[in-house]
Design an enzyme around this catalytic site. Structure first.
Site, mmCIF file in Angstrom:
data_model
loop_
_atom_site.group_PDB
_atom_site.id
_atom_site.type_symbol
_atom_site.label_atom_id
_atom_site.label_comp_id
_atom_site.label_asym_id
_atom_site.label_seq_id
_atom_site.Cartn_x
_atom_site.Cartn_y
_atom_site.Cartn_z
ATOM 1 N N HIS A 1 -10.826 -25.453 -29.780
ATOM 2 C CA HIS A 1 -12.157 -26.074 -29.888
ATOM 3 C C HIS A 1 -12.844 -25.616 -31.182
ATOM 4 C CE1 HIS A 1 -16.228 -27.214 -28.050
ATOM 5 N NE2 HIS A 1 -16.549 -26.466 -29.098
ATOM 6 N N GLU A 2 -12.818 -24.301 -31.428
ATOM 7 C CA GLU A 2 -13.493 -23.771 -32.624
ATOM 8 C C GLU A 2 -12.786 -24.213 -33.899
ATOM 9 O OE1 GLU A 2 -16.294 -22.780 -32.039
ATOM 10 O OE2 GLU A 2 -16.109 -22.247 -29.932
ATOM 11 N N HIS B 1 -13.895 -27.452 -35.199
ATOM 12 C CA HIS B 1 -15.150 -27.427 -35.968
ATOM 13 C C HIS B 1 -14.862 -27.251 -37.463
ATOM 14 C CE1 HIS B 1 -18.247 -27.662 -32.922
ATOM 15 N NE2 HIS B 1 -17.777 -26.631 -32.242
HETATM 16 NI NI NI Z 1 -18.286 -26.155 -30.276
#
Ligand code: NI
Length: 175
Positions: free
Chosen positions: A143-144, A147
């Site tokens: 998830h990170e 980004h």
């Molecule tokens: Ni996030």
């Protein structure tokens, strides 16, 4: 010295940019950014954060799985600060589970992620390191990492029906 802890919200351009590699580990600016990321993550009960979420387009993520009000069943681990991370999938089994994001408040959604990854990264001093992550920490990392690529987890949701309000999410996990 002003701490930069305002979390960028969906729609902010910086969340849609490819973040740049960190090359100056000695600068005061870098050290301050690490501190701000850590503080912002703790303040918001997050289990991870990426530098673009504080408006800084650099390749830094923190993965810090721990039980919090937002993720009551998360396993506990020491916060892992990863600079310039790259990863390989070790177990491509896709697991669908709930995610949320400090930059997308108020909702949760089901997202498929690979079960295990091996991450190569630099620590805050620039030293190369490697770690195997699986299950929830692997999910947080993926998830990170997204980004850093200008992606948010909603981009990976397969159906709009897999998106629910956070209020409803808490009702369901309490049930
Ligand atoms: Ni996030």
């Amino acid at each position: 010295m002003t701490e930069k802890t305002e979390i960028m919200q969906l729609g902010a351009k910086v969340l849609r940019q490819q973040a740049l590699a960190v090359d100056d580990f000695a600068s005061e600016e870098f050290q301050r950014l690490i501190d701000s990321l850590h503080a912002a993550m703790l303040e918001s009960n997050g289990v991870g954060i990426a530098a673009p979420q504080l408006g800084v387009s650099r390749r830094i993520v923190i993965v810090a799985s721990r039980p919090t009000a937002r993720y009551p069943h998360a396993p506990d681990m020491a916060p892992l600060i990863m600079v310039n991370p790259r990863y390989e999938v070790l177990d491509a089994t896709l697991v669908k589970d709930w995610e949320g994001c400090l930059s997308v408040p108020g909702i949760r959604a089901l997202v498929s992620r690979c079960r295990a990854v091996e991450v190569e990264y630099q620590d805050i001093r620039g030293k190369a390191s490697k770690i195997l992550l699986k299950d929830f920490p692997a999910r947080v990392f993926q998830h990170e990492y997204d980004h850093l690529q200008g992606m948010v987890y909603l981009d990976r949701v397969e159906s709009n029906r897999d998106i629910i309000s956070e209020t409803e999410f808490f009702k369901q996990i309490a049930a």
